[in-house]
Design a protein around this motif. Structure first.
Motif, PDB file in Angstrom:
ATOM      1  N   GLY A   1       0.811  -1.219   0.000  1.00  0.00           N
ATOM      2  CA  GLY A   1       0.000   0.000   0.000  1.00  0.00           C
ATOM      3  C   GLY A   1       0.841   1.264   0.000  1.00  0.00           C
ATOM      4  N   PRO A   2       1.812   1.374   0.920  1.00  0.00           N
ATOM      5  CA  PRO A   2       2.667   2.567   0.908  1.00  0.00           C
ATOM      6  C   PRO A   2       3.459   2.727  -0.397  1.00  0.00           C
ATOM      7  N   PHE A   3       3.910   1.604  -0.977  1.00  0.00           N
ATOM      8  CA  PHE A   3       4.623   1.684  -2.251  1.00  0.00           C
ATOM      9  C   PHE A   3       3.714   2.264  -3.330  1.00  0.00           C
ATOM     10  N   ASN A   4       2.501   1.717  -3.448  1.00  0.00           N
ATOM     11  CA  ASN A   4       1.581   2.199  -4.480  1.00  0.00           C
ATOM     12  C   ASN A   4       1.182   3.647  -4.245  1.00  0.00           C
ATOM     13  N   ALA A   5       0.996   4.038  -2.989  1.00  0.00           N
ATOM     14  CA  ALA A   5       0.645   5.427  -2.676  1.00  0.00           C
ATOM     15  C   ALA A   5       1.760   6.375  -3.093  1.00  0.00           C
ATOM     16  N   ALA A   6       3.002   5.958  -2.924  1.00  0.00           N
ATOM     17  CA  ALA A   6       4.138   6.794  -3.333  1.00  0.00           C
ATOM     18  C   ALA A   6       4.312   6.798  -4.842  1.00  0.00           C
ATOM     19  N   LEU A   7       3.981   5.680  -5.497  1.00  0.00           N
ATOM     20  CA  LEU A   7       4.187   5.548  -6.939  1.00  0.00           C
ATOM     21  C   LEU A   7       3.167   6.332  -7.765  1.00  0.00           C
ATOM     22  N   VAL A   8       1.895   6.263  -7.394  1.00  0.00           N
ATOM     23  CA  VAL A   8       0.819   6.810  -8.232  1.00  0.00           C
ATOM     24  C   VAL A   8       1.039   8.269  -8.651  1.00  0.00           C
ATOM     25  N   PRO A   9       1.460   9.178  -7.770  1.00  0.00           N
ATOM     26  CA  PRO A   9       1.649  10.558  -8.246  1.00  0.00           C
ATOM     27  C   PRO A   9       2.836  10.728  -9.195  1.00  0.00           C
ATOM     28  N   LEU A  10       3.684   9.709  -9.286  1.00  0.00           N
ATOM     29  CA  LEU A  10       4.887   9.802 -10.118  1.00  0.00           C
ATOM     30  C   LEU A  10       4.717   9.185 -11.502  1.00  0.00           C
ATOM     31  N   ILE A  11       3.559   8.541 -11.740  1.00  0.00           N
ATOM     32  CA  ILE A  11       3.366   7.855 -13.023  1.00  0.00           C
ATOM     33  C   ILE A  11       2.199   8.454 -13.803  1.00  0.00           C
ATOM     34  N   GLU A  12       2.192   8.193 -15.101  1.00  0.00           N
ATOM     35  CA  GLU A  12       1.159   8.756 -15.981  1.00  0.00           C
ATOM     36  C   GLU A  12      -0.181   8.057 -15.836  1.00  0.00           C
ATOM     37  N   GLU A  13      -0.167   6.754 -15.532  1.00  0.00           N
ATOM     38  CA  GLU A  13      -1.397   5.990 -15.398  1.00  0.00           C
ATOM     39  C   GLU A  13      -2.004   6.207 -14.008  1.00  0.00           C
ATOM     40  N   ASP A  14      -3.252   5.788 -13.831  1.00  0.00           N
ATOM     41  CA  ASP A  14      -3.898   5.887 -12.513  1.00  0.00           C
ATOM     42  C   ASP A  14      -3.315   4.866 -11.535  1.00  0.00           C
ATOM     43  N   ALA A  15      -2.766   3.787 -12.074  1.00  0.00           N
ATOM     44  CA  ALA A  15      -2.136   2.712 -11.291  1.00  0.00           C
ATOM     45  C   ALA A  15      -1.357   1.848 -12.273  1.00  0.00           C
ATOM     46  N   SER A  16      -0.597   0.911 -11.756  1.00  0.00           N
ATOM     47  CA  SER A  16       0.097  -0.032 -12.638  1.00  0.00           C
ATOM     48  C   SER A  16      -0.930  -0.771 -13.478  1.00  0.00           C
ATOM     49  N   VAL A  17      -0.634  -0.969 -14.746  1.00  0.00           N
ATOM     50  CA  VAL A  17      -1.501  -1.730 -15.633  1.00  0.00           C
ATOM     51  C   VAL A  17      -1.031  -3.188 -15.561  1.00  0.00           C
ATOM     52  N   LEU A  18      -1.926  -4.076 -15.121  1.00  0.00           N
ATOM     53  CA  LEU A  18      -1.573  -5.476 -14.937  1.00  0.00           C
ATOM     54  C   LEU A  18      -2.097  -6.325 -16.080  1.00  0.00           C
ATOM     55  N   THR A  19      -1.228  -7.166 -16.615  1.00  0.00           N
ATOM     56  CA  THR A  19      -1.609  -8.135 -17.633  1.00  0.00           C
ATOM     57  C   THR A  19      -1.255  -9.508 -17.087  1.00  0.00           C
ATOM     58  N   PHE A  20      -2.277 -10.338 -16.865  1.00  0.00           N
ATOM     59  CA  PHE A  20      -2.037 -11.686 -16.362  1.00  0.00           C
ATOM     60  C   PHE A  20      -1.736 -12.603 -17.544  1.00  0.00           C
ATOM     61  N   LEU A  21      -0.754 -13.460 -17.362  1.00  0.00           N
ATOM     62  CA  LEU A  21      -0.249 -14.304 -18.440  1.00  0.00           C
ATOM     63  C   LEU A  21      -0.532 -15.779 -18.159  1.00  0.00           C
ATOM     64  N   THR A  22      -0.801 -16.511 -19.228  1.00  0.00           N
ATOM     65  CA  THR A  22      -1.012 -17.957 -19.140  1.00  0.00           C
ATOM     66  C   THR A  22       0.060 -18.618 -19.983  1.00  0.00           C
ATOM     67  N   PRO A  23       0.753 -19.603 -19.417  1.00  0.00           N
ATOM     68  CA  PRO A  23       1.808 -20.255 -20.202  1.00  0.00           C
ATOM     69  C   PRO A  23       1.206 -21.019 -21.387  1.00  0.00           C
ATOM     70  N   LEU A  24       1.920 -20.995 -22.461  1.00  0.00           N
ATOM     71  CA  LEU A  24       1.513 -21.720 -23.651  1.00  0.00           C
ATOM     72  C   LEU A  24       1.955 -23.175 -23.489  1.00  0.00           C
ATOM     73  N   ALA A  25       1.014 -24.075 -23.653  1.00  0.00           N
ATOM     74  CA  ALA A  25       1.350 -25.499 -23.559  1.00  0.00           C
ATOM     75  C   ALA A  25       2.115 -25.888 -24.822  1.00  0.00           C
ATOM     76  N   THR A  26       3.313 -26.387 -24.631  1.00  0.00           N
ATOM     77  CA  THR A  26       4.135 -26.796 -25.766  1.00  0.00           C
ATOM     78  C   THR A  26       4.554 -28.236 -25.610  1.00  0.00           C
ATOM     79  N   GLU A  27       4.777 -28.884 -26.693  1.00  0.00           N
ATOM     80  CA  GLU A  27       5.260 -30.272 -26.651  1.00  0.00           C
ATOM     81  C   GLU A  27       6.752 -30.261 -26.449  1.00  0.00           C
ATOM     82  N   SER A  28       7.238 -31.243 -25.709  1.00  0.00           N
ATOM     83  CA  SER A  28       8.683 -31.304 -25.504  1.00  0.00           C
ATOM     84  C   SER A  28       9.313 -32.399 -26.326  1.00  0.00           C
TER      85      SER A  28
END
Length: 100
Positions: free
Chosen positions: A73-100
């Motif tokens: 919480g304190p990290f995000n509170a300090a970060l938000v006024p220093l960045i252009e976005e309203d908050a960090s933009v999060l993209t959740f990733l799913t591993p691609l199933a590959t054959e070995s």
């Protein structure tokens, strides 16, 4: 299953050094979390004010523990006024199933 995401944000003009200091201190704490596997911080080569954080947690419970860490919480509170976005933009990733 591991929880993997990419967090991104852009430092406002003139705040890049302060953002780098904050994220560096935060990274040290996150990397000590029991369920953290990876917490790598990057800037974009062509746009050094653009920060990308690649995060991997052992599982959903470890990610939730990360979200509830007292220093988040304190990290995000300090970060938000220093960045252009309203908050960090999060993209959740799913591993691609590959054959070995």
């Amino acid at each position: 299953m591991k929880k993997t995401l990419l967090a991104e944000f852009t430092a406002r003009e003139g705040t890049q050094d302060e953002v780098a200091r904050l994220i560096g201190e935060y990274a040290l704490k996150v990397r000590e979390e029991e369920g953290n596997v990876v917490f790598d911080v990057y800037t974009k080569e062509a746009a050094p004010r653009a920060f990308w954080i690649f995060e991997v947690y052992r599982d959903q419970a470890a990610f939730e523990a990360h979200l509830n860490a007292a220093y988040g919480g304190p990290f995000n509170a300090a970060l938000v006024p220093l960045i252009e976005e309203d908050a960090s933009v999060l993209t959740f990733l799913t591993p691609l199933a590959t054959e070995s």
